[in-house]
Design a protein around this motif. Structure first.
Motif, mmCIF file in Angstrom:
data_model
loop_
_atom_site.group_PDB
_atom_site.id
_atom_site.type_symbol
_atom_site.label_atom_id
_atom_site.label_comp_id
_atom_site.label_asym_id
_atom_site.label_seq_id
_atom_site.Cartn_x
_atom_site.Cartn_y
_atom_site.Cartn_z
ATOM 1 N N LEU A 94 1.018 -1.052 0.161
ATOM 2 C CA LEU A 94 0.141 -0.041 0.183
ATOM 3 C C LEU A 94 0.997 1.260 -0.066
ATOM 4 O O LEU A 94 1.684 1.560 0.936
ATOM 5 N N GLN A 95 0.757 2.057 -1.018
ATOM 6 C CA GLN A 95 1.616 3.260 -1.045
ATOM 7 C C GLN A 95 0.685 4.376 -1.102
ATOM 8 O O GLN A 95 -0.385 4.490 -1.865
ATOM 9 N N HIS A 96 0.909 5.271 -0.168
ATOM 10 C CA HIS A 96 0.046 6.513 0.022
ATOM 11 C C HIS A 96 0.798 7.803 0.417
ATOM 12 O O HIS A 96 1.709 7.533 1.523
ATOM 13 N N PRO A 97 0.341 8.786 0.225
ATOM 14 C CA PRO A 97 0.941 10.032 0.752
ATOM 15 C C PRO A 97 0.631 10.424 2.048
ATOM 16 O O PRO A 97 1.400 10.769 2.728
ATOM 17 N N GLN A 98 -0.295 9.681 2.906
ATOM 18 C CA GLN A 98 -0.543 9.659 4.104
ATOM 19 C C GLN A 98 -0.310 8.317 4.682
ATOM 20 O O GLN A 98 -1.241 7.622 5.573
ATOM 21 N N ALA A 99 0.733 7.875 4.443
ATOM 22 C CA ALA A 99 1.349 6.549 5.000
ATOM 23 C C ALA A 99 1.190 6.211 6.644
ATOM 24 O O ALA A 99 0.702 5.292 6.907
ATOM 25 N N ALA A 100 1.458 7.394 7.378
ATOM 26 C CA ALA A 100 1.204 7.192 8.539
ATOM 27 C C ALA A 100 -0.090 6.956 9.125
ATOM 28 O O ALA A 100 -0.403 6.373 10.008
ATOM 29 N N THR A 101 -1.180 7.785 8.448
ATOM 30 C CA THR A 101 -2.553 7.456 8.945
ATOM 31 C C THR A 101 -2.860 6.267 8.499
ATOM 32 O O THR A 101 -3.712 5.566 9.274
ATOM 33 N N LEU A 102 -2.552 5.808 7.147
ATOM 34 C CA LEU A 102 -2.900 4.407 6.645
ATOM 35 C C LEU A 102 -2.225 3.432 7.659
ATOM 36 O O LEU A 102 -3.084 2.411 8.129
#
Length: 242
Positions: free
Chosen positions: A188-196
């Motif tokens: 899972l790659q996402h700009p909000q990785a910490a939230t994810l």
């Protein structure tokens, strides 16, 4: 005695591939993964239908892949104003699938108690949606489950945050033979990785996926297949510049 879903801990349940129509989805599966899915059925509540096959592996011991499409000849039983699950009524997503073919769009996490998982996300100010009861008939009896579905049909965090599902006494994999396809890794790659990451930790599935930061959201699944290793991605392939 067959083990029931409630005895299992949180885990990857299934991958969701959206197709413009089910026949096209089956053809895509034959070309891409080298197998022909035959199991599946209709979802009267949502006006959708699917084909599924087992992708269980040592790392993901009870997982399957779902090819899902809107059933053009069925009438959805959804309340007025509600939309189908997995963003299937989103015009942009429909256009992408129509133009580029079936696409990996989402994943679903199995949890022992969907209410507890829902509460854990709510505590993080994440509104995963209402929990509904759904079912579909199969040759082996009625499959029943509880699943989180927002009224607007939205996946969250661009499809990287899973929908939650709690199965009844029977899980689809109980009656799905080995397909020759196995899930090796979900990234899972996402700009909000910490939230994810915090959300996946809260529902107990963080150890089952790899989470990375990146400018563009992307869900990636690595599979072994009769055609060799295959990577499915939620990103739309782009043509190289001339």
């Amino acid at each position: 005695m067959k083990e029931t879903t409630t005895a299992q801990g949180p885990c990857v349940d299934h991958l969701v591939v959206f197709a413009a129509d089910l026949a096209g989805g089956v053809n895509w599966c034959q070309r891409t993964l080298g197998i022909t899915p035959t199991a599946g059925g209709e979802h009267p509540l949502m006006g959708t239908h699917n084909r599924i096959f087992n992708i269980s592996s040592p790392g993901h011991p009870r997982a399957y892949l779902e090819i899902i499409a809107i059933n053009s000849v069925a009438t959805s039983a959804l309340p007025a104003g509600a939309r189908r699950w997995f963003d299937m009524d989103d015009a942009t997503l429909q256009q992408q699938v129509a133009q580029h073919g079936p696409q990996l769009i989402h994943w679903v996490a199995s949890v022992p108690e969907v209410a507890a998982g829902h509460a854990a996300l709510t505590a993080l100010s994440i509104e995963r949606g209402a929990t509904i009861t759904a079912s579909r008939p199969t040759p082996n009896g009625l499959l029943q489950w509880q699943i989180t579905v927002r009224e607007d049909g939205l996946r969250l965090m661009d499809g990287c945050l899973p929908t939650l599902i709690q199965w009844g006494a029977t899980h689809p994999c109980d009656n799905l033979p080995a397909s020759g396809v196995q899930l090796q890794q979900i990234t899972l790659q996402h700009p909000q990785a910490a939230t994810l990451s915090a959300a996946c930790e809260a529902i107990g599935v963080a150890s089952h996926v790899a989470i990375t930061a990146g400018d563009a959201p992307r869900l990636t699944a690595q599979l072994t297949t009769p055609r060799g290793p295959v990577t499915l991605s939620s990103s739309i392939p782009r043509k190289a510049a001339a």
